[in-house]
Write a protein that holds these residues in place. Structure first.
Motif, PDB file in Angstrom:
ATOM      1  N   MET A  93       0.832  -1.195   0.000  1.00 27.94           N
ATOM      2  CA  MET A  93       0.000   0.000   0.000  1.00 27.94           C
ATOM      3  C   MET A  93       0.874   1.255   0.000  1.00 27.94           C
ATOM      4  SD  MET A  93      -3.160   1.116   2.476  1.00 27.94           S
ATOM      5  CE  MET A  93      -2.221   1.140   3.975  1.00 27.94           C
ATOM      6  N   ALA A  94       1.925   1.255   0.793  1.00 24.13           N
ATOM      7  CA  ALA A  94       2.829   2.404   0.837  1.00 24.13           C
ATOM      8  C   ALA A  94       3.495   2.622  -0.517  1.00 24.13           C
ATOM      9  CB  ALA A  94       3.872   2.200   1.934  1.00 24.13           C
ATOM     10  N   MET A  95       3.929   1.541  -1.155  1.00 24.15           N
ATOM     11  CA  MET A  95       4.566   1.641  -2.468  1.00 24.15           C
ATOM     12  C   MET A  95       3.582   2.160  -3.517  1.00 24.15           C
ATOM     13  SD  MET A  95       6.235  -1.325  -4.938  1.00 24.15           S
ATOM     14  CE  MET A  95       6.429  -2.381  -3.557  1.00 24.15           C
ATOM     15  N   MET A  96       2.365   1.648  -3.491  1.00 28.88           N
ATOM     16  CA  MET A  96       1.356   2.076  -4.458  1.00 28.88           C
ATOM     17  C   MET A  96       1.038   3.554  -4.282  1.00 28.88           C
ATOM     18  SD  MET A  96      -1.085  -1.238  -4.238  1.00 28.88           S
ATOM     19  CE  MET A  96      -1.643  -1.843  -5.804  1.00 28.88           C
ATOM     20  N   ALA A  97       0.941   4.004  -3.044  1.00 25.67           N
ATOM     21  CA  ALA A  97       0.646   5.412  -2.783  1.00 25.67           C
ATOM     22  C   ALA A  97       1.811   6.298  -3.206  1.00 25.67           C
ATOM     23  CB  ALA A  97       0.334   5.614  -1.303  1.00 25.67           C
ATOM     24  N   GLN A  98       3.004   5.874  -2.874  1.00 24.33           N
ATOM     25  CA  GLN A  98       4.193   6.676  -3.182  1.00 24.33           C
ATOM     26  C   GLN A  98       4.451   6.755  -4.684  1.00 24.33           C
ATOM     27  OE1 GLN A  98       7.909   4.951  -1.895  1.00 24.33           O
ATOM     28  NE2 GLN A  98       8.875   6.957  -1.712  1.00 24.33           N
ATOM     29  N   ARG A  99       4.256   5.638  -5.386  1.00 26.71           N
ATOM     30  CA  ARG A  99       4.596   5.594  -6.811  1.00 26.71           C
ATOM     31  C   ARG A  99       3.380   5.815  -7.709  1.00 26.71           C
ATOM     32  NH1 ARG A  99       9.151   1.432  -7.621  1.00 26.71           N
ATOM     33  NH2 ARG A  99       9.232   2.458  -9.648  1.00 26.71           N
ATOM     34  N   THR A 100       2.236   6.053  -7.106  1.00 25.55           N
ATOM     35  CA  THR A 100       0.968   6.360  -7.776  1.00 25.55           C
ATOM     36  C   THR A 100       0.563   5.350  -8.839  1.00 25.55           C
ATOM     37  OG1 THR A 100       1.921   7.910  -9.396  1.00 25.55           O
ATOM     38  CG2 THR A 100       1.162   8.833  -7.296  1.00 25.55           C
ATOM     39  N   PHE A 101       0.578   4.077  -8.472  1.00 24.90           N
ATOM     40  CA  PHE A 101      -0.053   3.088  -9.322  1.00 24.90           C
ATOM     41  C   PHE A 101      -0.989   2.229  -8.513  1.00 24.90           C
ATOM     42  CE2 PHE A 101       3.131   0.238  -7.818  1.00 24.90           C
ATOM     43  CZ  PHE A 101       4.391   0.758  -8.108  1.00 24.90           C
ATOM     44  N   ARG A 102      -1.927   1.575  -9.219  1.00 24.44           N
ATOM     45  CA  ARG A 102      -3.020   0.879  -8.550  1.00 24.44           C
ATOM     46  C   ARG A 102      -2.977  -0.634  -8.669  1.00 24.44           C
ATOM     47  NH1 ARG A 102      -7.773   4.883 -10.723  1.00 24.44           N
ATOM     48  NH2 ARG A 102      -7.042   6.696  -9.605  1.00 24.44           N
ATOM     49  N   SER A 117      -4.731  -5.265  -6.586  1.00 20.19           N
ATOM     50  CA  SER A 117      -5.067  -3.862  -6.816  1.00 20.19           C
ATOM     51  C   SER A 117      -5.075  -3.133  -5.482  1.00 20.19           C
ATOM     52  CB  SER A 117      -6.438  -3.743  -7.480  1.00 20.19           C
ATOM     53  OG  SER A 117      -7.448  -4.103  -6.555  1.00 20.19           O
ATOM     54  N   ILE A 118      -5.108  -1.823  -5.553  1.00 22.10           N
ATOM     55  CA  ILE A 118      -5.194  -1.039  -4.328  1.00 22.10           C
ATOM     56  C   ILE A 118      -6.482  -1.391  -3.572  1.00 22.10           C
ATOM     57  CG2 ILE A 118      -6.245   0.986  -5.437  1.00 22.10           C
ATOM     58  CD1 ILE A 118      -3.660   1.050  -2.561  1.00 22.10           C
ATOM     59  N   GLY A 119      -7.545  -1.717  -4.310  1.00 21.32           N
ATOM     60  CA  GLY A 119      -8.793  -2.135  -3.670  1.00 21.32           C
ATOM     61  C   GLY A 119      -8.622  -3.419  -2.881  1.00 21.32           C
ATOM     62  N   ASP A 120      -7.879  -4.380  -3.445  1.00 26.23           N
ATOM     63  CA  ASP A 120      -7.608  -5.637  -2.739  1.00 26.23           C
ATOM     64  C   ASP A 120      -6.847  -5.362  -1.445  1.00 26.23           C
ATOM     65  OD1 ASP A 120      -8.690  -7.109  -4.922  1.00 26.23           O
ATOM     66  OD2 ASP A 120      -6.714  -7.163  -5.898  1.00 26.23           O
ATOM     67  N   VAL A 121      -5.857  -4.483  -1.533  1.00 24.84           N
ATOM     68  CA  VAL A 121      -5.032  -4.158  -0.375  1.00 24.84           C
ATOM     69  C   VAL A 121      -5.884  -3.509   0.721  1.00 24.84           C
ATOM     70  CG1 VAL A 121      -3.101  -2.743   0.436  1.00 24.84           C
ATOM     71  CG2 VAL A 121      -2.921  -3.961  -1.739  1.00 24.84           C
ATOM     72  N   VAL A 122      -6.678  -2.525   0.347  1.00 24.91           N
ATOM     73  CA  VAL A 122      -7.519  -1.827   1.322  1.00 24.91           C
ATOM     74  C   VAL A 122      -8.516  -2.788   1.971  1.00 24.91           C
ATOM     75  CG1 VAL A 122      -9.303  -0.050   1.581  1.00 24.91           C
ATOM     76  CG2 VAL A 122      -7.215   0.444   0.287  1.00 24.91           C
ATOM     77  N   LYS A 123      -9.161  -3.645   1.179  1.00 20.84           N
ATOM     78  CA  LYS A 123     -10.126  -4.607   1.740  1.00 20.84           C
ATOM     79  C   LYS A 123      -9.469  -5.500   2.777  1.00 20.84           C
ATOM     80  CE  LYS A 123     -12.812  -4.936  -2.464  1.00 20.84           C
ATOM     81  NZ  LYS A 123     -13.040  -5.753  -3.655  1.00 20.84           N
ATOM     82  N   ASN A 124      -8.267  -5.984   2.487  1.00 20.17           N
ATOM     83  CA  ASN A 124      -7.591  -6.876   3.423  1.00 20.17           C
ATOM     84  C   ASN A 124      -7.138  -6.140   4.679  1.00 20.17           C
ATOM     85  OD1 ASN A 124      -6.895  -9.881   2.554  1.00 20.17           O
ATOM     86  ND2 ASN A 124      -7.228  -8.660   0.738  1.00 20.17           N
ATOM     87  N   ILE A 125      -6.686  -4.920   4.539  1.00 18.43           N
ATOM     88  CA  ILE A 125      -6.274  -4.150   5.706  1.00 18.43           C
ATOM     89  C   ILE A 125      -7.487  -3.850   6.593  1.00 18.43           C
ATOM     90  CG2 ILE A 125      -5.384  -1.899   6.448  1.00 18.43           C
ATOM     91  CD1 ILE A 125      -3.326  -2.175   4.139  1.00 18.43           C
ATOM     92  N   ILE A 126      -8.610  -3.509   5.988  1.00 21.32           N
ATOM     93  CA  ILE A 126      -9.841  -3.280   6.757  1.00 21.32           C
ATOM     94  C   ILE A 126     -10.262  -4.554   7.470  1.00 21.32           C
ATOM     95  CG2 ILE A 126     -12.323  -2.839   6.533  1.00 21.32           C
ATOM     96  CD1 ILE A 126     -11.579  -0.738   4.377  1.00 21.32           C
TER      97      ILE A 126
END
Length: 147
Positions: A93-102, A117-126
């Motif tokens: 998630m940090a890498m995706m945010a820093q490098r602006t890819f999804r 995807s960033i959505g997969d990452v967010v769902k798992n973190i939640i």
């Protein structure tokens, strides 16, 4: 904290991809038919790139190119950043945010095993946070002082 492997386990497991010589129209069909926003570009079992809806819009539509005559290799992002199944989602998630890819292709022993995807990452973190809250509530209600 969850790993990339945990996130992949929540997905269908279907690897959606095209070849670099395929026309952009095929990549767009794959995205539409599979309801995804990117597809991997794999030639002879080797990951060579990734193409997104944004790539198609910015590199094909805006310049007025024909998606039926433009090869994916001309618009893809070559040599994409990849992750491994054992990598932590928090780092992804940090890498995706820093490098602006999804989207991050996942490689295991040099072979593509999926994409997160960033959505997969967010769902798992939640999901992890919800489990932590449940554990804390259980402790407070049952096992806490005076409980």
């Amino acid at each position: 904290m969850s790993t990339v492997k945990n996130a992949l386990a929540q997905k269908s497991g279907i690897l959606i991809h095209v070849r670099s010589g395929d026309m952009v129209i095929e990549a767009l069909r794959q995205m539409r038919d599979n309801r995804v926003r990117s597809v991997l570009v794999i030639d002879d079992d080797v990951l060579v790139g990734i193409v997104t809806q944004g790539d198609c819009a910015i590199k094909v539509l805006l310049p007025g190119l024909d998606a039926k005559q433009t090869p994916v290799g001309q618009v893809m992002t070559g040599n994409p950043v990849t992750v491994k199944p054992d990598d932590q989602l928090e780092g992804c998630m940090a890498m995706m945010a820093q490098r602006t890819f999804r989207h991050l292709p996942v490689l295991h022993a040099g072979k593509v095993v999926g994409v997160i995807s960033i959505g997969d990452v967010v769902k798992n973190i939640i999901r992890d946070l919800e489990h932590n809250v449940d554990d804390l509530m259980g402790y407070i209600m049952k096992d806490g002082p005076g409980g």
